[in-house]
Design an enzyme around this catalytic site. Structure first.
Site, PDB file in Angstrom:
ATOM      1  N   LYS A  69       5.052  12.815  -6.717  1.00 38.37           N
ATOM      2  CA  LYS A  69       6.442  13.091  -6.821  1.00 38.37           C
ATOM      3  C   LYS A  69       6.193  14.389  -7.674  1.00 38.37           C
ATOM      4  O   LYS A  69       6.832  15.352  -7.693  1.00 38.37           O
ATOM      5  CB  LYS A  69       7.405  12.136  -7.244  1.00 38.37           C
ATOM      6  CG  LYS A  69       8.712  12.877  -7.263  1.00 38.37           C
ATOM      7  CD  LYS A  69       9.925  11.721  -7.815  1.00 38.37           C
ATOM      8  CE  LYS A  69       9.699  11.336  -9.204  1.00 38.37           C
ATOM      9  NZ  LYS A  69       9.154   9.906  -9.390  1.00 38.37           N
ATOM     10  N   THR A  71       3.586  15.935  -8.594  1.00 38.38           N
ATOM     11  CA  THR A  71       2.749  16.877  -8.119  1.00 38.38           C
ATOM     12  C   THR A  71       3.440  17.803  -7.204  1.00 38.38           C
ATOM     13  O   THR A  71       3.263  19.121  -7.474  1.00 38.38           O
ATOM     14  CB  THR A  71       1.522  16.364  -7.497  1.00 38.38           C
ATOM     15  OG1 THR A  71       0.671  15.529  -8.347  1.00 38.38           O
ATOM     16  CG2 THR A  71       0.644  17.454  -6.802  1.00 38.38           C
ATOM     17  N   ARG A  92       9.905  14.719 -17.671  1.00 43.37           N
ATOM     18  CA  ARG A  92       9.764  13.826 -18.747  1.00 43.37           C
ATOM     19  C   ARG A  92       8.427  13.700 -19.215  1.00 43.37           C
ATOM     20  O   ARG A  92       7.296  14.096 -18.936  1.00 43.37           O
ATOM     21  CB  ARG A  92      10.078  12.204 -18.398  1.00 43.37           C
ATOM     22  CG  ARG A  92      11.529  12.072 -17.743  1.00 43.37           C
ATOM     23  CD  ARG A  92      11.697  10.630 -16.961  1.00 43.37           C
ATOM     24  NE  ARG A  92      10.600  10.771 -15.920  1.00 43.37           N
ATOM     25  CZ  ARG A  92      10.313   9.448 -15.154  1.00 43.37           C
ATOM     26  NH1 ARG A  92      10.456   8.124 -15.779  1.00 43.37           N
ATOM     27  NH2 ARG A  92       9.269   9.428 -14.285  1.00 43.37           N
ATOM     28  N   LYS A 103      -0.351   2.756 -14.211  1.00 41.58           N
ATOM     29  CA  LYS A 103       0.072   3.883 -13.547  1.00 41.58           C
ATOM     30  C   LYS A 103      -0.790   5.216 -13.623  1.00 41.58           C
ATOM     31  O   LYS A 103      -0.928   6.242 -12.876  1.00 41.58           O
ATOM     32  CB  LYS A 103       1.654   3.967 -13.910  1.00 41.58           C
ATOM     33  CG  LYS A 103       2.457   5.409 -13.067  1.00 41.58           C
ATOM     34  CD  LYS A 103       3.622   5.298 -13.597  1.00 41.58           C
ATOM     35  CE  LYS A 103       4.510   6.674 -12.953  1.00 41.58           C
ATOM     36  NZ  LYS A 103       4.060   7.750 -13.383  1.00 41.58           N
ATOM     37  N   ALA A 271      12.235   4.685 -15.447  1.00 37.83           N
ATOM     38  CA  ALA A 271      13.524   4.341 -14.202  1.00 37.83           C
ATOM     39  C   ALA A 271      13.590   3.187 -13.938  1.00 37.83           C
ATOM     40  O   ALA A 271      14.765   2.768 -13.310  1.00 37.83           O
ATOM     41  CB  ALA A 271      13.226   5.416 -13.015  1.00 37.83           C
ATOM     42  N   PHE A 299      10.637   7.384 -10.263  1.00 35.79           N
ATOM     43  CA  PHE A 299      10.437   6.508  -8.876  1.00 35.79           C
ATOM     44  C   PHE A 299      11.390   6.962  -7.799  1.00 35.79           C
ATOM     45  O   PHE A 299      11.375   7.979  -7.571  1.00 35.79           O
ATOM     46  CB  PHE A 299      10.836   5.023  -9.544  1.00 35.79           C
ATOM     47  CG  PHE A 299       9.781   4.358 -10.469  1.00 35.79           C
ATOM     48  CD1 PHE A 299       8.115   4.389  -9.953  1.00 35.79           C
ATOM     49  CD2 PHE A 299      10.211   3.692 -11.618  1.00 35.79           C
ATOM     50  CE1 PHE A 299       7.357   3.985 -10.909  1.00 35.79           C
ATOM     51  CE2 PHE A 299       9.062   3.328 -12.486  1.00 35.79           C
ATOM     52  CZ  PHE A 299       7.886   3.511 -12.216  1.00 35.79           C
ATOM     53  N   PHE A 379      -2.088  14.439   2.337  1.00 33.22           N
ATOM     54  CA  PHE A 379      -3.315  14.213   1.788  1.00 33.22           C
ATOM     55  C   PHE A 379      -4.426  14.351   2.718  1.00 33.22           C
ATOM     56  O   PHE A 379      -4.077  14.650   4.167  1.00 33.22           O
ATOM     57  CB  PHE A 379      -3.419  12.433   1.464  1.00 33.22           C
ATOM     58  CG  PHE A 379      -2.709  12.149   0.408  1.00 33.22           C
ATOM     59  CD1 PHE A 379      -3.258  11.851  -1.023  1.00 33.22           C
ATOM     60  CD2 PHE A 379      -1.093  12.090   0.295  1.00 33.22           C
ATOM     61  CE1 PHE A 379      -2.762  11.459  -1.885  1.00 33.22           C
ATOM     62  CE2 PHE A 379      -0.560  11.709  -1.146  1.00 33.22           C
ATOM     63  CZ  PHE A 379      -1.263  11.269  -2.158  1.00 33.22           C
ATOM     64  N   TRP A 407      -1.381  19.416  -4.133  1.00 33.97           N
ATOM     65  CA  TRP A 407      -2.355  19.040  -4.926  1.00 33.97           C
ATOM     66  C   TRP A 407      -3.470  20.048  -4.874  1.00 33.97           C
ATOM     67  O   TRP A 407      -4.206  20.472  -5.586  1.00 33.97           O
ATOM     68  CB  TRP A 407      -2.814  17.722  -4.572  1.00 33.97           C
ATOM     69  CG  TRP A 407      -3.806  17.131  -5.280  1.00 33.97           C
ATOM     70  CD1 TRP A 407      -3.685  16.251  -6.445  1.00 33.97           C
ATOM     71  CD2 TRP A 407      -5.240  16.903  -5.237  1.00 33.97           C
ATOM     72  NE1 TRP A 407      -4.855  15.998  -7.275  1.00 33.97           N
ATOM     73  CE2 TRP A 407      -5.863  16.592  -6.319  1.00 33.97           C
ATOM     74  CE3 TRP A 407      -6.171  17.900  -4.479  1.00 33.97           C
ATOM     75  CZ2 TRP A 407      -7.097  16.231  -6.722  1.00 33.97           C
ATOM     76  CZ3 TRP A 407      -7.343  17.917  -4.649  1.00 33.97           C
ATOM     77  CH2 TRP A 407      -8.038  17.017  -5.874  1.00 33.97           C
TER      78      TRP A 407
END
Length: 553
Positions: A69, A71, A92, A103, A271, A299, A379, A407
């Site tokens: 998210k 990215t 954030r 994570k 979150a 999230f 991806f 990405w």
């Protein structure tokens, strides 16, 4: 190359150049080294021009496969700038707990990252350390108050203020303080939250000025007297001291993306156990300085976006002009039953079975009045047939789905998404909050569970029922609810993937966060102090004799 290698080869602009491109002069910011700065609060307009657009990026439920998210959000900001639209992103700042745990970092990835990546993911400008120090100073002042005269009659058995630390440390969830005799204090049960879940983090992120920060700090409830009366920080006389410790941390931080898009990075509440949004001041700064602001909520839409729309927007004073829901082929296949080790294999049947997860997140945003744009974060293993299936399923409900190659190609790979988002911002939104803040607490919880999670209702523990009575008796029932819930499922059971329905959510505790301005509901087995995994990410981090870091992601 991996994310860190890409970041280490990047050519950053001096932060003075990034600031100058925003129209700032040297008196408007304070440099923290060559590539970071803090914005002075007087450059932030209370109300940005209405023509300036706000875009919220959310996602489906996270999986071990990763959704990217952040990215996509960074890539979207870069793409909007490539289209000639003055764009600022507001996000954030990462907590070191997840960075050292499971994570990983929260600075984007590939060619859609914020810089300097290593510093942002570690100590950055010290805001989280300041919050930790302020939190624990308040804890020390409370214990000292009890040890000395305790004129108010604060009951050591009913102190709800916890200490905090910016690391996942399950052994500190429940502790005993004051052991060793009278000289060392009064023994009592206590505990630690991770700093990202502390009320001071939420207070900092929702404050609109130093005066507002002080008022919010003063309203924090630290415990109750032996007569069951709530005791606030202001009652104890500590509000000014704690605010002083946070006055520099209140200033938003300015950094940049790999493509030199200005990035305002400030505040880091999780979150799943907090409200999951960057600071109101950071978002206001971005809206002041750019024509387009791209921000995120942590999230999935069931957590971060719900809290952004029901908790943050009333304080921010405006709602998003468009919403993006990030999804991936492999995450949807995982929700559809494909095994983690097989996600690189094409499986259209698993993808179809996983689509209800995305469709519910879309429906979540529609009930607020939005027709979201779906960003399919691409991806290399994704097949054309899989990408087309998602597009077709979304088209059937008149939702635009766009492939984003953020990405691998940065902003250049996110241009189609940028175009779709710009079109979405032109559509009028009739915003509808999920609930009225004046509804009873139990009703608000029921509404979130049934309308957003897809459940049948809530179950309150005996403890939660007692706490609910206390909340009502003290006149706090008109506050919004901040539900602490697993991020992996719509339910409170992380094993229920896809789009489960008909389940009940168990509320263990209801904790008043009066300074932040919401009531926290702890559900299922969620903890406000996470634990480390069996193999923490820290194990794979290395540093050489020249100070070059490897393994940070």
């Amino acid at each position: 190359m991996n994310d860190l290698e890409i970041a280490q080869k990047a050519m950053m602009w001096p932060i003075t150049k990034v600031a100058a491109n925003l129209g700032l002069n040297p008196d408007d910011f304070e440099q923290y080294g060559k590539y970071k700065a803090k914005l002075n609060l007087d450059v932030i307009a209370d109300k940005a021009p209405t023509k300036h657009k706000l875009i919220l990026v959310t996602s489906i439920n996270p999986t071990p496969a990763g959704e990217g998210k952040s990215t996509v959000m960074v890539g979207l900001g870069d793409a909007l700038n490539l289209r000639g639209l003055k764009t600022v992103i507001a996000i954030r700042e990462p907590s070191m707990g997840p960075v050292m745990g499971m994570k990983g970092g929260a600075a984007g990835g590939g060619y859609s990252q914020v810089m300097p990546m290593e510093e942002i993911n570690l100590h950055f400008t010290g805001d989280i350390h300041a919050l930790t120090s302020a939190n624990n100073t308040l804890a020390a002042l409370i214990d000292n108050y009890i040890q000395r005269d305790n004129q108010i009659g604060l009951d050591p058995r009913q102190i709800i203020w916890k200490r905090a630390i910016d690391v996942n440390d399950r052994s500190l969830r429940n502790i005993i303080t004051g052991l060793g005799g009278r000289i060392n204090g009064i023994p009592r049960e206590a505990g630690f939250d991770i700093t990202a879940a502390s009320e001071l983090m939420a207070v900092l992120c929702l404050a609109t000025s130093i005066s507002d920060l002080k008022q919010r700090v003063g309203r924090i409830i630290v415990g109750y007297t032996t007569e069951q009366e709530p005791v606030s920080v202001a009652d104890l006389g500590f509000a000014d001291a704690i605010t002083i410790l946070l006055k520099e941390a209140l200033k938003p931080n300015l950094a940049q993306t790999l493509a030199h898009t200005p990035a305002i990075i400030h505040g880091g509440p999780f979150a799943n156990i907090a409200h999951g949004c960057n600071s109101v001041l950071a978002t206001k700064a971005a809206l002041t300085l750019g024509d387009y602001t791209v921000t995120e909520a942590g999230f999935g839409s069931d957590l971060g976006a719900e809290k952004f729309l029901d908790i943050k927007t009333p304080v921010l004073g405006r709602t998003p002009d468009a919403i993006v829901v990030v999804a991936t082929v492999r995450a949807l296949k995982y929700n559809g039953g494909q095994k983690l080790g097989e996600l690189t294999n094409e499986d259209l049947e698993a993808l179809r079975k996983g689509m209800p997860n995305l469709l519910r997140h879309i429906a979540n945003m529609q009930q607020y009045g939005y027709q979201p744009v779906v960003a399919i974060n691409r991806f290399t293993s994704d097949t054309q047939a899989e990408l087309e299936l998602i597009k077709q399923e979304c088209a059937q409900i008149n939702v635009t789905a766009v492939v984003a190659n953020s990405w691998a190609k940065g902003g250049a790979g996110t241009l189609d998404l940028a175009d779709a988002v710009v079109s979405a911002t032109a559509n009028p939104v009739s915003f509808q909050p999920l609930y009225d803040h004046n509804d009873p607490i139990e009703s608000k919880l029921q509404t979130v569970v049934t309308k957003t999670y897809g459940g049948s209702g809530i179950v309150l523990s005996a403890q939660a029922k007692r706490q609910l009575r206390r909340i009502s008796d003290n006149g706090w029932a008109n506050l919004p609810v901040c539900i602490a819930k697993t991020q992996y499922s719509f339910s409170d059971d992380p094993q229920q993937l896809g789009a489960p329905a008909g389940f009940e959510v168990t509320v263990r505790e209801l904790i008043p966060k009066i300074g932040a301005g919401f009531i926290v509901a702890l559900t299922g087995s969620i903890y406000t102090m996470p634990g480390l995994p069996a193999t923490p990410a820290a194990v794979n981090m290395h540093i050489d004799a020249e100070g070059k870091v490897e393994g940070l992601f």
